[in-house]
Motif scaffolding. Structure first.
Motif, mmCIF file in Angstrom:
data_model
loop_
_atom_site.group_PDB
_atom_site.id
_atom_site.type_symbol
_atom_site.label_atom_id
_atom_site.label_comp_id
_atom_site.label_asym_id
_atom_site.label_seq_id
_atom_site.Cartn_x
_atom_site.Cartn_y
_atom_site.Cartn_z
ATOM 1 N N TYR A 1 1.003 -1.058 0.388
ATOM 2 C CA TYR A 1 -0.113 0.127 -0.016
ATOM 3 C C TYR A 1 0.784 1.315 -0.399
ATOM 4 C CZ TYR A 1 1.203 1.011 5.040
ATOM 5 O OH TYR A 1 1.072 1.317 6.031
ATOM 6 N N VAL B 1 -8.511 -3.937 -3.389
ATOM 7 C CA VAL B 1 -7.484 -2.819 -3.374
ATOM 8 C C VAL B 1 -6.921 -2.496 -3.999
ATOM 9 C CG1 VAL B 1 -5.832 -4.357 -2.007
ATOM 10 C CG2 VAL B 1 -7.048 -2.368 -0.261
ATOM 11 N N ILE C 1 -7.908 0.976 -5.795
ATOM 12 C CA ILE C 1 -8.369 1.844 -4.941
ATOM 13 C C ILE C 1 -8.605 3.556 -5.667
ATOM 14 C CG2 ILE C 1 -10.067 2.737 -2.324
ATOM 15 C CD1 ILE C 1 -9.761 0.340 -1.695
ATOM 16 N N LYS D 1 -9.058 6.309 -4.183
ATOM 17 C CA LYS D 1 -8.510 7.025 -2.498
ATOM 18 C C LYS D 1 -8.882 6.089 -1.188
ATOM 19 C CE LYS D 1 -10.303 12.490 -3.198
ATOM 20 N NZ LYS D 1 -11.036 13.091 -3.125
ATOM 21 N N PRO D 2 -7.276 5.621 -1.623
ATOM 22 C CA PRO D 2 -7.565 4.737 -0.417
ATOM 23 C C PRO D 2 -7.549 5.830 1.207
ATOM 24 C CG PRO D 2 -5.203 4.522 -1.726
ATOM 25 C CD PRO D 2 -6.583 5.525 -2.247
ATOM 26 N N VAL D 3 -7.448 4.590 2.339
ATOM 27 C CA VAL D 3 -7.571 5.580 3.581
ATOM 28 C C VAL D 3 -5.907 5.408 3.250
ATOM 29 C CG1 VAL D 3 -7.770 5.409 5.753
ATOM 30 C CG2 VAL D 3 -9.957 4.539 4.170
ATOM 31 N N PHE D 4 -5.527 3.836 3.636
ATOM 32 C CA PHE D 4 -4.398 4.076 4.311
ATOM 33 C C PHE D 4 -2.833 4.170 2.251
ATOM 34 C CE2 PHE D 4 -6.259 0.917 6.495
ATOM 35 C CZ PHE D 4 -5.926 1.515 7.675
#
Lengths: 108, 149
Positions: free
Chosen positions: B101, B131, B134, B136-139
């Motif tokens: 990530y 994953v 994505i 706009k990932p959070v991580f």
């Protein structure tokens, strides 16, 4: 006796000016903020799970490759050890090198 | 052993055909893992089935050689077609504790190149949201700017 025209009206009521946003506005703001926080946390938890899944699959996909390499090495070492044992024990009558089953299927 | 490291340099028994080991370290392998999994799926499944049937290292040498040859082939293809993107991605992984990530930018470039040149798409099995795609990932990469290599 009261003065003519009565007493002056007493100012007894509270006279506090209302300042800032109303209680309902604050409540709405806090609720919105908490809900947004919950949304981000939920999203992050789902994403975290998926990241773990990605990591797991990257390892699963590499397992056969690494296992094959390790197996070749183990096999080579075992063969060499057997040959060495045979050479060392060549003068002992009745000795035979038993190939050891290195890895067994777990029984439980 | 008198304190010395014991090294066994004796060669492989001659009845086993020679196969070059992949000779690639962990970061490049992790970077290419999904492509290896897709590209070599048949050989990998075959090998793992063999291992499930017999855990003896001697039992699955043939299947193991096929697995290694296939991985070597894919790595050579990667080197021919996407050397730059691959280098960038695994270098990033090496610097970032090998976490996917934190290297999405380099990864998307690599994925696009591999999809275009080799036709292999990175896909995480059993995953609905994929994953790595994505928007706009959070991580994401949390390395401060001054600490980036």
């Amino acid at each position: 006796m009261p003065p003519a025209g009565g007493f002056e009206t007493l100012r007894y009521k509270r006279n506090l000016p209302t300042r800032g946003p109303s209680a309902y506005a604050i409540l709405a703001g806090v609720t919105a903020s908490v809900l947004y926080g919950c949304y981000v946390v939920a999203k992050a938890r789902i994403e975290q799970k998926e990241l773990e899944r990605e990591k797991a699959w990257s390892r699963i996909y590499l397992t056969p490759l690494l296992m094959a390499e390790a197996d070749r090495d183990t096999y080579r070492r075992q063969q060499i050890a057997n040959a060495r044992e045979a050479a060392i024990m060549s003068k002992v009558p009745g000795w035979s090198v038993r190939s050891v089953q290195l890895l067994r299927r777990p029984t439980c | 052993m008198s304190g010395r490291t014991y090294v066994d340099n004796a060669p492989v028994p001659s009845d086993v055909p020679h196969v070059d080991e992949v000779g690639v370290t962990s970061a490049p392998l992790k970077s290419a893992a999904f492509f290896i999994g897709k590209f070599c799926q048949a050989y990998n499944d075959d090998f793992m089935q063999c291992k499930a049937d017999a855990r003896d290292p001697a039992a699955c040498l043939k299947e193991g050689r096929r697995v290694t040859r296939c991985a070597t082939e894919l790595i050579n293809k990667l080197r021919e077609n996407c050397q730059q993107e691959w280098d960038k991605h695994w270098d990033c992984l090496e610097q970032r504790n090998q976490e996917f990530y934190r290297c999405r930018k380099a990864e998307s470039a690599l994925n696009a190149c591999v999809l275009e040149k080799l036709g292999i798409k990175k896909e995480i099995p059993n995953s609905k949201i994929q994953v790595h795609t994505i928007a706009k990932p959070v991580f994401k990469d949390d390395t401060p700017k001054w600490d980036r290599p």
